[in-house]
Design a protein around this motif. Structure first.
Motif, PDB file in Angstrom:
ATOM      1  N   UNK A  98       1.910  10.415  -1.082  1.00  0.00           N
ATOM      2  CA  UNK A  98      -0.089   9.992  -1.492  1.00  0.00           C
ATOM      3  C   UNK A  98      -1.069  10.437  -1.244  1.00  0.00           C
ATOM      4  N   UNK A  99      -0.767  12.167  -0.571  1.00  0.00           N
ATOM      5  CA  UNK A  99      -1.559  12.352  -0.251  1.00  0.00           C
ATOM      6  C   UNK A  99      -3.138  12.576  -0.768  1.00  0.00           C
ATOM      7  N   UNK A 100      -3.110  12.655  -2.452  1.00  0.00           N
ATOM      8  CA  UNK A 100      -4.263  12.769  -3.135  1.00  0.00           C
ATOM      9  C   UNK A 100      -4.331  11.464  -3.607  1.00  0.00           C
ATOM     10  N   UNK A 101      -3.314  10.668  -3.388  1.00  0.00           N
ATOM     11  CA  UNK A 101      -4.357   9.041  -4.103  1.00  0.00           C
ATOM     12  C   UNK A 101      -5.504   9.194  -3.197  1.00  0.00           C
ATOM     13  N   UNK A 102      -6.327   8.475  -4.332  1.00  0.00           N
ATOM     14  CA  UNK A 102      -7.781   7.887  -3.859  1.00  0.00           C
ATOM     15  C   UNK A 102      -7.957   6.613  -4.568  1.00  0.00           C
TER      16      UNK A 102
ATOM     17  N   UNK B  94      -2.592  -0.698  12.753  1.00  0.00           N
ATOM     18  CA  UNK B  94      -1.417   0.201  12.428  1.00  0.00           C
ATOM     19  C   UNK B  94      -2.876   1.871  12.743  1.00  0.00           C
ATOM     20  N   UNK B  95      -4.077   1.184  12.749  1.00  0.00           N
ATOM     21  CA  UNK B  95      -4.307   2.872  13.921  1.00  0.00           C
ATOM     22  C   UNK B  95      -5.488   2.891  12.689  1.00  0.00           C
ATOM     23  N   UNK B  96      -5.398   2.839  11.083  1.00  0.00           N
ATOM     24  CA  UNK B  96      -5.947   3.483  10.079  1.00  0.00           C
ATOM     25  C   UNK B  96      -6.189   2.893   8.740  1.00  0.00           C
ATOM     26  N   UNK B  97      -7.411   2.808   8.144  1.00  0.00           N
ATOM     27  CA  UNK B  97      -8.003   2.052   7.397  1.00  0.00           C
ATOM     28  C   UNK B  97      -6.615   1.709   6.366  1.00  0.00           C
ATOM     29  N   UNK B  98      -6.771   0.941   5.311  1.00  0.00           N
ATOM     30  CA  UNK B  98      -5.628   1.158   4.499  1.00  0.00           C
ATOM     31  C   UNK B  98      -6.067   2.512   3.215  1.00  0.00           C
ATOM     32  N   UNK B  99      -6.785   2.706   3.158  1.00  0.00           N
ATOM     33  CA  UNK B  99      -6.685   4.626   1.968  1.00  0.00           C
ATOM     34  C   UNK B  99      -6.161   5.239   3.290  1.00  0.00           C
ATOM     35  N   UNK B 100      -6.239   5.724   3.885  1.00  0.00           N
ATOM     36  CA  UNK B 100      -6.186   6.555   5.018  1.00  0.00           C
ATOM     37  C   UNK B 100      -4.885   6.628   5.494  1.00  0.00           C
ATOM     38  N   UNK B 101      -4.319   5.226   5.702  1.00  0.00           N
ATOM     39  CA  UNK B 101      -3.047   5.028   5.837  1.00  0.00           C
ATOM     40  C   UNK B 101      -1.902   4.862   4.223  1.00  0.00           C
ATOM     41  N   UNK B 102      -2.803   4.961   3.320  1.00  0.00           N
ATOM     42  CA  UNK B 102      -1.378   5.120   1.704  1.00  0.00           C
ATOM     43  C   UNK B 102      -2.000   6.622   1.515  1.00  0.00           C
ATOM     44  N   UNK B 103      -2.510   6.889   1.741  1.00  0.00           N
ATOM     45  CA  UNK B 103      -2.913   8.713   1.597  1.00  0.00           C
ATOM     46  C   UNK B 103      -2.094   9.381   2.761  1.00  0.00           C
ATOM     47  N   UNK B 104      -1.600   8.728   4.163  1.00  0.00           N
ATOM     48  CA  UNK B 104      -0.843   9.483   4.964  1.00  0.00           C
ATOM     49  C   UNK B 104       1.099   9.286   4.814  1.00  0.00           C
ATOM     50  N   UNK B 105       1.070   8.807   3.585  1.00  0.00           N
ATOM     51  CA  UNK B 105       2.284   8.331   3.321  1.00  0.00           C
ATOM     52  C   UNK B 105       3.445   9.707   2.318  1.00  0.00           C
ATOM     53  N   UNK B 106       3.775  10.021   2.258  1.00  0.00           N
ATOM     54  CA  UNK B 106       4.373  11.398   1.462  1.00  0.00           C
ATOM     55  C   UNK B 106       4.498  10.907  -0.031  1.00  0.00           C
TER      56      UNK B 106
ATOM     57  N   UNK C 101       0.711  -1.270   0.223  1.00  0.00           N
ATOM     58  CA  UNK C 101      -0.506   0.170   0.117  1.00  0.00           C
ATOM     59  C   UNK C 101       1.292   1.094  -0.254  1.00  0.00           C
ATOM     60  N   UNK C 102       1.972   1.393   0.779  1.00  0.00           N
ATOM     61  CA  UNK C 102       2.944   2.432   0.829  1.00  0.00           C
ATOM     62  C   UNK C 102       3.496   2.888  -0.618  1.00  0.00           C
ATOM     63  N   UNK C 103       4.261   1.829  -1.287  1.00  0.00           N
ATOM     64  CA  UNK C 103       4.559   1.541  -2.157  1.00  0.00           C
ATOM     65  C   UNK C 103       4.542   1.930  -3.392  1.00  0.00           C
ATOM     66  N   UNK C 104       3.418   1.006  -3.661  1.00  0.00           N
ATOM     67  CA  UNK C 104       2.864   0.695  -4.717  1.00  0.00           C
ATOM     68  C   UNK C 104       1.520   1.682  -5.280  1.00  0.00           C
ATOM     69  N   UNK C 105       0.930   1.193  -6.262  1.00  0.00           N
ATOM     70  CA  UNK C 105      -0.091   2.167  -6.264  1.00  0.00           C
ATOM     71  C   UNK C 105      -1.542   1.409  -6.991  1.00  0.00           C
ATOM     72  N   UNK C 106      -0.886  -0.246  -6.301  1.00  0.00           N
ATOM     73  CA  UNK C 106      -2.171  -1.176  -6.112  1.00  0.00           C
ATOM     74  C   UNK C 106      -3.570  -0.694  -5.807  1.00  0.00           C
ATOM     75  N   UNK C 107      -4.757  -1.462  -5.600  1.00  0.00           N
ATOM     76  CA  UNK C 107      -5.565  -1.026  -5.199  1.00  0.00           C
ATOM     77  C   UNK C 107      -6.191  -2.244  -4.208  1.00  0.00           C
ATOM     78  N   UNK C 108      -6.280  -1.438  -3.650  1.00  0.00           N
ATOM     79  CA  UNK C 108      -6.258  -2.467  -2.276  1.00  0.00           C
ATOM     80  C   UNK C 108      -6.873  -3.980  -2.284  1.00  0.00           C
ATOM     81  N   UNK C 109      -7.520  -4.179  -3.338  1.00  0.00           N
ATOM     82  CA  UNK C 109      -8.548  -4.996  -3.231  1.00  0.00           C
ATOM     83  C   UNK C 109      -7.413  -6.386  -3.502  1.00  0.00           C
TER      84      UNK C 109
END
Length: 327
Positions: free
Chosen positions: A323-327, A309-321, A279-287
């Motif tokens: 990837x703020x605008x990735x959805x 991790x205290x976050x959903x996968x989407x929130x975790x991805x958006x928290x990475x430098x 999730x952190x290093x790729x843009x693969x869909x969470x599915x």
């Protein structure tokens, strides 16, 4: 080592100045709030970091202690004496590397002004990339597997006389520079750098001067941990037990006794951290990530990921430098 880097590492810290002024010895409160002297990653590794560095504290005897993380010591200049598990005296010279797992205790005799050592403080999850790069059965991969344990492991250390290995020194210096300068977005680079450093050491086994115990009772657990690392997508306790010619219940009890975690807990930790890496290093869909790491129940994955991790996968991805605008 780079002159500018050495000048920064030589600077007297606030803690060292208090020691020189005679106002204190080692202030344990800087390292832990626990009664016993176990240096706590929660105080040393802030903001969710998996790795950081600090220069070794000079001018004082550093009393016997443990860590709840892996420590790697690089002797940049001078000399330092470690007493490991009260019986093993290890003399570090310039260029030496010392690896200590979280079950080893050690004390350090006083260092002088020109005795410069850097301590890498590393959580086991940081080594995921390095483990993928290493073949099984070498001394470093065995050490890394032992460091995965949460409880009940034996103290282990590795001492490499690595001064002649220029690639090792350069790789270590690169990581020190990156961590000291707080360079952003370097986690993946540092993980690969650490893996390359390990590969160099493995290819120069003659530089290993000493190591800690590796009792026979560890071998079954080492095999189990190695199996999880390599087969996390499809791993099962029954398949591993058949491979090791052990009953399920006996293997399950052994893993729990030796690691403090069940097989299922170790497998889940590996899957979740592998998922977080994707999730952190790729843009693969969470599915797709869910399938790749071996889960077939999406709602269950979302629940355990958030617990870890205290976050959903989407929130975790958006928290990475980046990837703020990735959805």
């Amino acid at each position: 080592m780079n002159r500018q880097l050495m000048e920064e590492l030589r600077r007297i810290t606030a803690e060292e100045q208090r020691i020189l002024d005679g106002r204190s010895g080692v202030d344990k409160a800087l390292y832990t709030h626990a009664r016993d002297f176990t240096i706590d990653s929660r105080q040393m590794l802030l903001d969710g970091k998996l790795i950081d560095i600090r220069p070794h504290t000079r001018f004082v005897h550093f009393p016997e202690h443990r860590h709840n993380y892996v420590e790697i010591v690089l002797m940049c200049q001078g000399h330092l004496t470690h007493i490991i598990d009260r019986t093993n005296r290890v003399e570090l010279e310039e260029g030496d590397l010392l690896f200590l797992n979280q079950f080893s205790s050690h004390e350090i005799l006083p260092a002088g002004m020109d005795d410069i050592a850097v301590n890498f403080m590393v959580l086991p999850e940081f080594f995921d990339t390095a483990q993928e790069m290493l073949d099984k059965g070498n001394v470093i991969s065995q050490f890394l597997l032992s460091a995965m344990r949460r409880e009940g492991g034996e103290g282990q250390y590795l001492h490499f006389k690595a001064a002649p290995l220029l690639p090792v020194q350069n790789l270590a210096e690169n990581m020190i520079w990156s961590l000291l300068k707080r360079q952003p977005d370097r986690r993946r680079t540092n993980q690969f750098t650490m893996g390359l450093l390990f590969l160099e050491l493995v290819n120069h086994g003659e530089t290993l001067k000493a190591g800690g115990p590796s009792g026979g009772r560890d071998q079954a657990v080492m095999e189990a941990l190695s199996y999880i690392q390599s087969n996390y997508r499809t791993a099962s306790l029954t398949a591993l037990a058949n491979q090791m010619n052990l009953p399920d219940y006996a293997l399950s009890k052994l893993i729990k006794t030796e690691t403090g975690s069940t097989f299922k807990e170790l497998l889940q930790q590996k899957r979740l951290h592998q998922a977080a890496r994707l999730i952190r290093e790729t843009d693969l869909p969470v599915s797709d990530v869910i399938t790749l790491v071996g889960y077939d129940n999406t709602s269950y994955f979302y629940r355990v990921f958030r617990e870890e991790f205290g976050l959903t996968p989407r929130e975790y991805r958006q928290s990475q430098p980046g990837k703020e605008n990735f959805s």
